[in-house]
Design a protein around this motif. Sequence first.
Motif, PDB file in Angstrom:
ATOM      1  N   CYS A  31       0.842  -1.191   0.000  1.00 28.99           N
ATOM      2  CA  CYS A  31       0.000   0.000   0.000  1.00 28.99           C
ATOM      3  C   CYS A  31       0.881   1.246   0.000  1.00 28.99           C
ATOM      4  N   THR A  34      -0.995   8.244   0.045  1.00 25.34           N
ATOM      5  CA  THR A  34      -2.037   9.131  -0.458  1.00 25.34           C
ATOM      6  C   THR A  34      -1.348  10.467  -0.707  1.00 25.34           C
ATOM      7  N   TYR A  36      -1.422  13.702  -0.868  1.00 22.62           N
ATOM      8  CA  TYR A  36      -2.033  14.998  -0.558  1.00 22.62           C
ATOM      9  C   TYR A  36      -1.081  15.893   0.208  1.00 22.62           C
ATOM     10  N   THR A  71      -2.555   6.616  -4.130  1.00 20.93           N
ATOM     11  CA  THR A  71      -3.935   7.060  -3.973  1.00 20.93           C
ATOM     12  C   THR A  71      -3.984   8.540  -4.313  1.00 20.93           C
ATOM     13  N   ASP A  72      -4.515   8.846  -5.504  1.00 21.50           N
ATOM     14  CA  ASP A  72      -4.518  10.242  -5.934  1.00 21.50           C
ATOM     15  C   ASP A  72      -5.937  10.790  -6.080  1.00 21.50           C
ATOM     16  N   ASP A  74      -9.250  10.987  -3.170  1.00 23.74           N
ATOM     17  CA  ASP A  74      -9.956  10.646  -1.929  1.00 23.74           C
ATOM     18  C   ASP A  74     -10.358  11.965  -1.277  1.00 23.74           C
ATOM     19  N   LYS A  76      -9.084  13.612   1.190  1.00 25.60           N
ATOM     20  CA  LYS A  76      -7.980  14.512   1.534  1.00 25.60           C
ATOM     21  C   LYS A  76      -7.368  15.179   0.302  1.00 25.60           C
ATOM     22  N   THR A  77      -7.211  14.405  -0.773  1.00 24.43           N
ATOM     23  CA  THR A  77      -6.635  15.008  -1.977  1.00 24.43           C
ATOM     24  C   THR A  77      -7.597  16.036  -2.566  1.00 24.43           C
ATOM     25  N   THR A  92      -1.907  16.701  -7.045  1.00 27.34           N
ATOM     26  CA  THR A  92      -1.293  15.445  -6.601  1.00 27.34           C
ATOM     27  C   THR A  92       0.051  15.199  -7.283  1.00 27.34           C
ATOM     28  N   TRP A 213     -12.121   4.129  -1.367  1.00 29.52           N
ATOM     29  CA  TRP A 213     -10.682   3.898  -1.209  1.00 29.52           C
ATOM     30  C   TRP A 213     -10.322   2.423  -1.338  1.00 29.52           C
ATOM     31  N   GLU A 216      -9.970   0.487  -4.803  1.00 33.65           N
ATOM     32  CA  GLU A 216      -8.794   0.872  -5.589  1.00 33.65           C
ATOM     33  C   GLU A 216      -7.698  -0.202  -5.503  1.00 33.65           C
ATOM     34  N   HIS A 242      -9.172  -1.310   6.110  1.00 31.45           N
ATOM     35  CA  HIS A 242      -8.776  -1.299   4.700  1.00 31.45           C
ATOM     36  C   HIS A 242      -8.490  -2.703   4.142  1.00 31.45           C
TER      37      HIS A 242
END
Length: 475
Positions: A31, A34, A36, A71-72, A74, A76-77, A92, A213, A216, A242
């Motif tokens: 993993c 993310t 952000y 992770t681009d 979600d 937060k991004t 991102t 999330w 993905e 997750h």
Amino acid sequence: MSVRLFNTYSRHLEDFRPLDPAGRQVKMYTCGPTVYNHAHIGNFRAYVFEDLLQRHLEARGFVVERVMNLTDVDDKTIRGARAAGRRLADFTQVYKDAFFHDLETLRIKPANHFPAATEPRYVERMIAMIGQLEAQGIAYQAEDRSVYFRLAKFPDYGKLAHLNLDELRPSGRVNSDEYEKENIGDFALWKAWDEADGDVRWESPWGPGRPGWHIECSAMATALLGPELDIHCGGVDNIFPHHEAEIAQSECCTGRKFVRHWLHCAHLMVEGQKMSKSAGNFYTLRDLLEKGFTGREIRYALLTVNYRLPLNFTFAGLEGARAALGRIDVWVRRISDCRSQIADAGVFTGGEMSVSLGRHKNFFQALDDDLNIAGALGQLFDLIRESNSALDHGQFGPEQASELLKLWESINRVLAFEPEAAAVPAAVLALVEKRQQARADKDWQASDRLRDEIAALGWIVKDTKDGPKLSPAAA
RNA sequence: GGCGGAGUAGCCAAGUGGGAAGGCCGAGGUCUGCAAAACCUCUACGAGUGGGUUCGACUCCCACCUCCGCCUCCA
């Protein structure tokens, strides 16, 4: 002896066996970040651990194919992009670039694939998987137009985290207004678009929105590595929910056991405290580089504690890392120099390489035991002391040095601790020449002045019995 | 409340039912024009606390204390 790894799922040490009938190919999913903001050293602990795992498996003859996702998209991004007034992809991209740069600084081997969640082929795949789950009656669209995973259809949910869902006590985070869901635990597969998402939206059979999330990782992992993974890594905080969600989605889609070995690394503390922005002990890699530490020093500090134990990251620890690496550097240089010398029959009296070979073997055997890095490093430092002693006693010649360097290279392929071979500027070399002449003339004043001049150029000169040695002033 | 992890020297940390690795720091010494490096020697009669099992416990069991994590999108 085989590689033994602790499997989060079984909570036991298990012999590592990949799915590949030949026992060589390893499919590994890790993993990723993310994107952000800049990743912090806690994130990097996980990536350094995964790097050690990959490198050790390769040392043991496995061929590792590794995926690390980005992770681009979600909450937060999207929030970050809005706050910055930029398009999501532009926002991102900055952090993706920074992330790859940081990986290089920490000498983390690049994964074979770095899939990003917003790539059209993966969004399509996520939509396809959700559609499949819906057809099976596992996914449902709620009144808020989002699509959820129906947990009642997957009794194994909770087995990875060893949670009994019936006994779950609602925590403060749960009592949101998600009353549209059939069950409080049902997680989002597709999040319906709302105004806060701006232009971040994809069309789907359930209307505009974006992927949840968890889906993905399931989509990208199975797209690139197939339905069954040998190893899946992450931080302990990913276990629930997750990774549970990944298992549920993937296994319902493929009908196969998703992951053979689950590995999770413990969290990191800073100066004995939980790392947090409010405590002022939150560090990104660049924060530490600005304080004068190098990538490999940080790598060392992150690596020296077994991945399953909490790591207390301290500046004293970084200083210790610097000193320990310095000891390794000097040793490597010493045996390198020894190798390039003509054997001095008057001094060399025969080596005892059996000791060193044993240490080398023990180094890798320690790592076989669930990546016991502290034990492995203990063997390395014993090897260093023993061979230093042999050198001092003349029980060491170019052939032994050559053998030992080969052992070191195989160890370094796992540790990646070797210093960058910094090119010595011609001006420095010229000063060293002059200083040697001054020393031969016993002109100590000139010699010391030249040493200061060399230091002013950023180099430290040390007079050993084999002649002057140069090293960069700042490790 | 449930589940899980951890307490070993000034700091970091490993293995082990029977002599407590290794690294950093520190002290002394050899070497050296000096400095540094390197090398040698030393540094926990004791493992969070209290019990128990055992011929023997840092290691196994129990209790307690402390710290950390997870308990619905934080590596």
